[in-house]
Design a protein around this motif. Structure first.
Motif, mmCIF file in Angstrom:
data_model
loop_
_atom_site.group_PDB
_atom_site.id
_atom_site.type_symbol
_atom_site.label_atom_id
_atom_site.label_comp_id
_atom_site.label_asym_id
_atom_site.label_seq_id
_atom_site.Cartn_x
_atom_site.Cartn_y
_atom_site.Cartn_z
ATOM 1 N N ALA A 30 23.851 50.712 -6.690
ATOM 2 C CA ALA A 30 24.493 49.851 -5.685
ATOM 3 C C ALA A 30 23.514 48.809 -5.150
ATOM 4 N N CYS A 31 22.289 49.214 -4.887
ATOM 5 C CA CYS A 31 21.315 48.296 -4.287
ATOM 6 C C CYS A 31 20.915 47.194 -5.280
ATOM 7 N N CYS A 34 23.428 44.496 -5.095
ATOM 8 C CA CYS A 34 23.700 43.983 -3.746
ATOM 9 C C CYS A 34 23.022 42.631 -3.506
ATOM 10 N N ALA A 36 23.172 41.363 -0.256
ATOM 11 C CA ALA A 36 22.825 41.386 1.178
ATOM 12 C C ALA A 36 21.575 42.223 1.364
ATOM 13 N N CYS A 38 18.638 44.208 2.795
ATOM 14 C CA CYS A 38 18.426 44.799 4.119
ATOM 15 C C CYS A 38 16.941 44.957 4.449
ATOM 16 N N PHE A 88 17.482 54.107 6.689
ATOM 17 C CA PHE A 88 18.589 53.154 6.744
ATOM 18 C C PHE A 88 19.446 53.188 5.480
ATOM 19 N N CYS A 90 23.176 51.262 4.481
ATOM 20 C CA CYS A 90 24.196 50.362 5.020
ATOM 21 C C CYS A 90 25.572 51.047 4.961
ATOM 22 N N LEU A 93 27.137 51.426 1.494
ATOM 23 C CA LEU A 93 26.525 52.487 0.685
ATOM 24 C C LEU A 93 27.057 53.858 1.118
HETATM 25 S S1 SF4 Z 1 21.185 49.596 1.434
HETATM 26 FE FE1 SF4 Z 1 23.064 48.384 1.368
HETATM 27 S S2 SF4 Z 1 22.465 46.322 2.132
HETATM 28 FE FE2 SF4 Z 1 20.586 47.411 1.522
HETATM 29 S S3 SF4 Z 1 20.221 46.785 -0.619
HETATM 30 FE FE3 SF4 Z 1 21.362 48.736 -0.656
HETATM 31 S S4 SF4 Z 1 23.511 48.148 -0.807
HETATM 32 FE FE4 SF4 Z 1 22.376 46.314 -0.135
#
Ligand code: SF4
Ligand code: SF4
Length: 181
Positions: A30-31, A34, A36, A38, A88, A90, A93
């Motif tokens: 996922a990251c 992404c 966005a 963080c 953290f 998001c 996620l």
């Molecule tokens: S934690 Fe969320 S905002 Fe941060 S890189 Fe991963 S998917 Fe993107």
């Protein structure tokens, strides 16, 4: 450097690597997609301000003023990242996790570095700002927290490998959960 501090650094580094490996396995896909980001340079700076984290990563400056330690291939710090970088997740996620159990377990996993370093010397390990204070921290309490963190890590590793939680999971994981709330 005190032997106890050297030992603590080794144990914490081992824990951080273990946490990072499991977090990465759960989140990498996922990251990587992404847009966005963080990561923030001011968070990266915390890794330079903290003597304990500096002893772990051995860096003296950011990769860049704008992106801190973030590079095209991810965080340049192999270890010694501020605990918040693991804590953290998001909303997207967390929402993407298949169920509440996986959401809770991911949060517990991310909390382990912070748990292991809490109450070190009137402050968490990573927030002690004077190097000489690292010689006076509560080594015994930290060792206990590290042991509990490793136990939790092993339980989480078992879960991610087999899909099942061992019998003592509730007792061990609950401690991490309630202390961090
Ligand atoms: S934690 Fe969320 S905002 Fe941060 S890189 Fe991963 S998917 Fe993107
Ligand atoms: S994970 Fe690395 S690049 Fe991202 S905020 Fe933390 S220290 Fe900075």
């Amino acid at each position: 450097m005190k032997t106890e501090l050297k030992h603590l650094l080794e144990r914490y580094a081992e824990l951080e690597r273990g946490v990072q490996e499991l977090v990465s396995a759960q989140c990498r896909e996922a990251c990587e997609l992404c847009t966005a980001c963080c990561c923030r340079a001011d968070l990266c700076e915390e890794a330079l301000e903290s003597p304990f984290l500096r002893m772990l990563h051995g860096r003296n400056e950011l990769e860049s003023d704008r992106y801190g330690f973030l590079t095209e291939t991810g965080c340049a710090l192999e270890i010694g990242r501020p605990p918040v970088c693991y804590e953290f997740f998001c909303v997207e996620l967390l929402t993407d996790q298949p169920d509440d159990l996986r959401r809770d377990l991911l949060r517990i996993l991310g909390r382990l570095p912070a748990y292991a370093g809490q109450n070190a010397y009137g402050a968490p390990l990573a927030e002690i700002m004077h190097e000489e204070e690292l010689e006076q921290i509560r080594f015994q309490a930290l060792e206990k927290q590290l042991q509990e963190s490793f136990q939790a890590l092993e339980i989480l590793r078992t879960f991610y490998n087999t899909g099942a939680l061992p019998n003592d999971a509730d007792r061990v994981l609950h401690k991490i959960t309630i202390t961090g709330e």
